[in-house]
Design an enzyme around this catalytic site. Structure first.
Site, short mmCIF file in Angstrom:
data_model
loop_
_atom_site.label_atom_id
_atom_site.label_comp_id
_atom_site.label_asym_id
_atom_site.label_seq_id
_atom_site.Cartn_x
_atom_site.Cartn_y
_atom_site.Cartn_z
N HIS A 96 0.85 -1.20 0.00
CA HIS A 96 0.00 0.00 0.00
C HIS A 96 0.89 1.24 0.00
O HIS A 96 1.96 1.25 0.61
CB HIS A 96 -0.91 -0.01 1.23
CG HIS A 96 -1.97 1.05 1.18
ND1 HIS A 96 -1.71 2.37 1.48
CD2 HIS A 96 -3.27 1.01 0.80
CE1 HIS A 96 -2.82 3.07 1.30
NE2 HIS A 96 -3.78 2.27 0.88
N GLU A 166 -3.94 2.41 -7.36
CA GLU A 166 -4.35 3.50 -6.46
C GLU A 166 -3.42 4.70 -6.66
O GLU A 166 -2.34 4.74 -6.05
CB GLU A 166 -4.24 3.05 -5.00
CG GLU A 166 -5.10 1.89 -4.62
CD GLU A 166 -5.39 1.90 -3.12
OE1 GLU A 166 -6.57 2.03 -2.76
OE2 GLU A 166 -4.44 1.83 -2.33
P1 PGA Z 1 -9.44 6.32 0.26
O1 PGA Z 1 -8.26 5.26 0.52
O2 PGA Z 1 -10.62 5.55 -0.21
O3 PGA Z 1 -9.64 6.97 1.58
O4 PGA Z 1 -8.94 7.26 -0.79
C1 PGA Z 1 -8.00 4.22 -0.39
C2 PGA Z 1 -6.79 3.46 0.08
O5 PGA Z 1 -5.84 4.07 0.58
O6 PGA Z 1 -6.74 2.22 -0.07
#
Ligand code: PGA
Length: 255
Positions: A96, A166
């Site tokens: 992540h 992401e």
């Molecule tokens: P968010 O986070 O939905 O708050 O943008 C997503 C993540 O970090 O997996």
């Protein structure tokens, strides 16, 4: 193709075990009845055992937020894939951006990914650039993260991996700051093409590609239908049982 997947990443929330139980119970009530979608929750590691013990149903799967690359030993503060598995965890987030920001590099990410797979857990490999540029450098950045993340993964196992794209610039904001569905569509095709080139079409087709970054109830449907992603990794909106369930329902309505 496997069902679409929604994973709620609680990060370091909520503050207490009592609150975690309450939130989990609320999520459980709200997502009962969601069909055509797999629902998973990634609570803090400390709460995982308690929640899996309490929950005997099948609708919700459990997910680790991270795992160490060894299965046992003198590694203070770490949690192993073996330990996660022993309490009933099925998925595990790896790499992540919030862990990468703390210094985790691609090599560590790759070791963790292989270690998780060795114990039969499904890794959710997170990739994504910090900023967008006009020259497309973000594309090679993401391509390198995927290539390095998957080093030494046997071809036969690649299909079991989930990739969560992401973009760091879209994380933790609000729906307006999420990626535009059309841009996500481009990214999905780009990642798919990379996988086809390296592993062939039949493998690439089976790798689920999720989007994460400010997914909320209000933008989930549009992203799903226009970008054809295979699901979502949801951060802040997963801390509200209603918002999370709303996103899950959007998924179950999109075939
Ligand atoms: P968010 O986070 O939905 O708050 O943008 C997503 C993540 O970090 O997996």
């Amino acid at each position: 193709m496997a069902k679409k997947l929604i994973v709620g990443n609680w990060k370091m929330h909520p503050a207490t075990l009592a609150d975690a139980k309450k939130l989990f119970d609320a999520v459980k009530r709200k997502v009962t009845g969601v069909r055509n979608a797999e629902v998973a929750i990634a609570p803090p590691a400390l709460f995982l055992g308690v929640l899996t013990e309490r929950y005997k149903g099948k609708t919700i799967a459990f997910c680790g937020q991270d795992a160490f690359f060894e299965q046992e030993g003198a590694y203070t503060g770490e949690v192993s894939p073996e330990q996660l598995k022993s309490v009933g965890v099925r998925y595990c987030i790896i790499g992540h951006s919030e862990r990468r920001a703390l210094g985790e590099g691609d090599e560590t990410v790759n070791r963790k990914l292989r270690s998780v797979m060795a114990r039969g857990l499904t890794p959710i490999l997170c990739v994504g650039e910090s900023e967008r540029d006009d020259d497309g450098a973000y594309l090679s950045f993401v391509s390198a993260q995927i290539r390095r993340g998957l080093v030494d993964v046997p071809l036969a196992e690649v299909k079991n991996i989930i990739i969560a794209y992401e973009p760091v610039w879209a994380i933790g904001k609000s729906a307006e700051s999420a990626m535009k569905p059309r841009d996500m569509h481009e990214m999905k095709l780009y990642i798919y093409k990379l996988l086809v080139e390296r592993y062939g079409e039949s493998v690439a087709k089976r790798v689920r590609i999720l989007y994460g970054g400010s997914v909320e109830g209000s933008n989930a449907s549009a992203i799903l239908t226009e970008s054809a992603v295979d699901g979502f990794l949801v951060g802040h909106a997963s801390l509200s049982a209603e918002s999370f369930a709303q996103i899950a329902r959007s998924i179950s309505k999109t075939r």
